[in-house]
Structure formats: C-alpha cells, structure tokens
Enzyme design. Structure first.
Site, PDB file in Angstrom:
ATOM      1  N   ALA A 113       4.883   0.853   1.286  1.00 49.52           N
ATOM      2  CA  ALA A 113       6.019   0.026   1.427  1.00 49.52           C
ATOM      3  C   ALA A 113       5.954  -0.769   2.680  1.00 49.52           C
ATOM      4  CB  ALA A 113       7.193   0.979   1.806  1.00 49.52           C
ATOM      5  N   LYS A 117       1.823  -5.865   0.342  1.00 50.37           N
ATOM      6  CA  LYS A 117       0.268  -5.795   0.040  1.00 50.37           C
ATOM      7  C   LYS A 117       0.039  -5.337  -1.433  1.00 50.37           C
ATOM      8  CE  LYS A 117      -1.317  -5.247   4.948  1.00 50.37           C
ATOM      9  NZ  LYS A 117      -0.075  -5.409   5.456  1.00 50.37           N
ATOM     10  N   CYS A 233      -1.506  -3.001  12.840  1.00 48.78           N
ATOM     11  CA  CYS A 233      -0.865  -3.955  13.183  1.00 48.78           C
ATOM     12  C   CYS A 233      -0.712  -3.468  14.803  1.00 48.78           C
ATOM     13  CB  CYS A 233       0.317  -4.618  12.686  1.00 48.78           C
ATOM     14  SG  CYS A 233       1.450  -3.326  12.348  1.00 48.78           S
TER      15      CYS A 233
END
Length: 526
Positions: A113, A117, A233
C-alpha cells in the site's frame, strides 16, 4: 533551514557523512521533487509526452518516470483519472526498476500500500504472469485496491495478510519479491514533515524486528533462483546494510547483485554498521559490527547495495538491495544473527512466534471483505455473467472465473491457494450479480480498451465533457458519437473514454449518457 531535524538524528548523520554533512543538511532548504510515472499498460511514454498537460524531464533511474515542475497539480487532470500516469516520488521508482519483473513472472509485492510500486510491477508484467500484492493494514488496502483498478491491472490479487500466512499458501512460489519494508522513514523528512514528528514513535529498534521477520518469511516465498529486492526510505544502517548483512549470514544461498552506481545511486556503507553501536543506545539490543577483516566477502557484497541521497539526486532518501538466490533448494538456514539479543529479547521473540502460531489456527477462513469462494459460479450467476460478456464485450478473459459472494472475478492464481486468506480482490474484478442481473465494475471499465467494448463513446478534454463526466454529471450525447461493434444497439452499457482512454461506464438512451462513474472516484475540485 525551515525544517528542524531531530537532534539525535542530526548528530548521527553528521558522524556518518562527515564532510558531506553540510551538503546533506542544505538539501532540506530545497523543495521536494515532484514526479510521475507513465502507465504503459495504457499508453507508451512517447505518446503520453504528446498530450502531457505539463513539461516532462526524464528521471535517470526509471525509463517511464519523469520530473514535473514544482506547483503542478497532476491529480487534477482527466488523464490522471484515466490511469495514464501514477504520481510518485522519484526515488521510490528505483526498487521496481531493479526488481526487473518480466512478462510471465510470478511476483509478490509484500508491503504494497498504497500501490505505486505494484502498478509499476504490473506495467512490467504487461498483463502476463501473476502479481500478488499485499498489505497487512486493512485500511491501507483500500487505496491499494483502488490503484490496482484505476491503472487497469488485470492479473493481480490483492491480499490483507501477514507474510507468514501468505508463505503457508504460496511456499517458494514467486520468481520476484519486492519488500518495501516498514521503516523509520528518515528519508521522507523533507517530503513529509509529519514523519519528523512521528520519528520517535517509529523507533529503529521496532522497525528492525519487523524487517527481520519479513525478510525471513520472504525466503520461504521465493522460488529457487529467484530475485528479492529490499528497500527502505530511511538512512539508518541498522535497517539497511546491517539488515541485509544479517540475512546473508543466515541464508548462504543468496548474494547481493551489485547495483551499477550510475544515475546518482551511491554504494552501500557497511562501515556504518559499526558506527551505529556508538550512536544509539538500545534497550536489550546490541549491534555486533560486521568488520571487514572478519567477513571480507560480506563486506564487499554490502558495498554493492545502493543509496539515493537528497543532496546527490533529485529525489528523497532511499536504500535498496538486490538479492539473488543461487537456485539450490531453499532450506531453513541456521541462525547467525548480526544482532545479539539478551535473554529478555529472546523470550519476547519466542512469545511472538507462539502468538503467530496461535493466530494461524484462529484466523477465520473466508477472509476480510470477501465471502467464501465458490470454484464454480451458480448456474444463474454464470448465465447472466456469460450473457454480459457475450453481448457487451469483445475480449478474451484471462484466468479462471470465480465468485465471492455476489462478486465475480477472473483470478490468475489457482483458487484453492486463496482459501482461508483475507482476500480484498481475488483478481480482475468483473462486477456483481444481483437479482438475476450482472452489473459491471469500475475495475472492468478501467482495464478495457475502447475496441474491447461493444459500445463506447469518446469524450474530449478540450470540450470540457471529460470533467463533467468525472464529476458524475449526465451528458447530452448524440447517437452519431457512439462507436458500436457490428449490429449492437445504441442502448445499453457504454464504455466512456477520455480522448480514447477508458475511464468508466455510462448507459446511453435517447440522446442522454447516464453516468455510472462511482461516487468515490469522482472529480472533487471546483
């Protein structure tokens, strides 16, 4: 600098980056870079460039990705609603490019989610193969399912499951697996200042525990010889190089595929694993450094992982590692952790495993949002569905037709694999059978080409018709504008396109186009 970084974070980054730290900090004075990725399931990049509502600048690490000017509003164009592009942070496009999914592959997006991607993977598959896309958060799967549908994906299953339960249903099934792991989110501080406020709550220690479990389970899901891409990230080496190093020590059949350090993607920093022990104080968790002298091959492999830095590329902070399995049988590896736990942590881990086993036996079969599956449609449901396909469509349906409650799907996987899982979408959602009638879904319309519908109408951006339709309005449309196949009548379900690209359904009758665009998808701007 407008953004105030957490003191502990800033101190750690200064030790890690040394002379580069000032450039790194200065990058926070710049606005985040905006990007879109062209959806090649619907349009090729060259054709999109001809109709793009904003200037495009190529993103070096993604062939279908483009920077757009700051201040652009890419979500407020009819082409966005037609699924021609996905609005995506530029650095976030790199992991799927490195996954290298090919048509025909079985691919798993494990932490998917909101679906950016997954839609990128689907474009690489080109409608062939299988995409299983999953998120453990029930709320987040709503956006995931919508994006799969908006972007016209026909060969995807959407799950709301734990990785362990997926591994039970799909052992060593997938050729490619993407793990966009839950992380402390440090790389998103510039893009989303709320991540700074949440940083203390998303502790590195907690993220490490989740990441370890996910990676271990992924090894059970990957087919021999498969490829696994792990990304975060965040900048924290505990969640990046150390996590990959630990996995490789436990799984000798995997090796890092070195990332070609071009287009601004820098190499990994295994030396930072040792530094991390001096920067952070862990509660019950110590970091055993991976020293170059002790593990020279592993050290070299970790240098082949990749980092995207906000002061070196036009994008936010990301880490990515490509892991290739050597093709030998996938056995459970011996435990050789980089992280050395104390007794309390070991006991907590045993408790978590026991809870997982208990949950495994207690999960109610049938899944969330979907009622129990039937391998075959009831006679009446099958009849009305087949009649609709024959009368309204000109398309070869992929996969197998299955029914979940009133909902009809074309599933790309063996239906028995989904039994007992929390299934959000069992495949391409065709529509629902109610009161002896079949009602086509928005997902069906979004994935069709105009020539695959017996009846279609093209609305234009220039006349303002497209926006009126997207707002849910009824339009006055002459019969002469309908495109019909053979001797099809004018009355009935009509595929609506924007300059030729499908957006939804309508029903044409006596010069009026009755709007069937779903309320939750409508254009809401003034």
């Amino acid at each position: 600098m407008a953004i105030r970084l957490p003191i502990q974070f800033a101190e750690r980054m200064k030790k890690m980056l040394g002379d580069e730290y000032e450039l790194f900090v200065k990058s926070y004075d710049s606005a985040p870079h905006a990007g879109i990725r062209v959806n090649t399931l619907k349009i090729d990049p060259a054709s999109f460039a001809e109709i793009s509502p904003f200037p495009l600048k190529p993103i070096p690490w993604c062939e279908t990705g483009y920077y757009i000017p700051a201040g652009s509003k890419p979500g407020l164009t009819p082409y966005y609603h037609a699924g021609l592009y996905y609005v995506q942070e530029p650095s976030a496009m790199a992991p799927v490019e490195l996954l290298k999914a090919q048509p025909g592959d079985h691919v798993l997006d494990l932490c998917a989610a909101p679906g950016g991607k997954s839609t990128q993977i689907a474009a690489d598959l080109k409608g062939r193969g299988i995409l299983v896309t999953n998120d453990i958060s029930t709320d987040r799967t709503k956006a995931l399912a919508k994006n799969i549908e908006m972007y016209g994906v026909r060969n995807a299953v959407v799950l709301n499951e734990s990785p362990e339960r997926i591994a039970d249903a799909f052992p060593h099934y997938f050729d490619k697996i993407l793990i966009d792991a839950p992380c402390s989110g440090e790389g998103m501080f510039r893009k989303d200042e709320d991540m700074i406020r949440q940083w203390d709550h998303h502790s590195i220690e907690r993220c490490v525990l989740m990441q370890r479990d996910i990676l271990d389970t992924a090894a059970r899901l990957l087919a021999p010889g498969g490829r696994l891409v792990y990304s975060t990230c965040t900048f924290a080496p505990e969640e990046n190089e150390a996590m990959i190093g630990e996995f490789l020590l436990k799984n000798s059949s995997f090796r890092v595929v070195p990332i070609q350090h071009v287009s601004g993607i820098s190499g990994g920093h295994p030396e930072w694993i040792e530094q991390a022990a001096a920067v952070h104080e862990f509660e019950g968790l110590q970091v055993e450094p991976v020293l170059q002298e002790e593990h020279p091959d592993l050290y070299a492999q970790l240098q082949g992982t990749g980092r995207l830095w906000p002061h070196l590329v036009e994008g936010e902070g990301h880490f990515v590692a490509v892991l290739q399995h050597d093709g030998t049988p996938l056995n459970e590896p011996a435990d050789q952790p980089l992280y050395v736990h104390n007794t309390a942590e070991k006991e907590a881990s045993h408790g978590r495993n026991a809870l997982k086993k208990k949950q495994k036996h207690n999960v109610k079969h049938g899944g969330a949002k979907q009622r129990n599956r039937s391998d075959q449609l009831p006679v009446d449901a099958e009849t009305v569905f087949r009649e609709f396909v024959t009368e309204q469509l000109n398309v070869q349906l992929p996969g197998q037709t299955v029914l979940y409650g009133e909902k009809v799907y074309q599933t790309p996987v063996e239906p028995e694999r989904l039994a007992g899982l929390r299934v959000i979408r069992a495949g391409w959602f065709m529509g629902s059978v109610k009161n002896g009638r079949f009602m086509p879904s928005q997902a069906l319309a979004s994935a069709l080409n105009a020539e695959e519908a017996i009846r279609s109408v093209q609305l234009t951006v220039e006349r303002g018709e497209a926006i009126k339709y997207l707002k849910g309005e009824t339009l006055e449309i002459g019969e002469d504008r309908l495109v019909r196949s053979g001797t099809a009548s004018s009355k009935g379900y009509t595929l609506v396109t924007v300059n030729g690209y499908s957006v939804g359904w309508a029903k044409w009758q006596e010069g009026r186009l009755k709007n069937e665009y779903p309320a939750g998808w409508r254009w809401t701007s003034v």
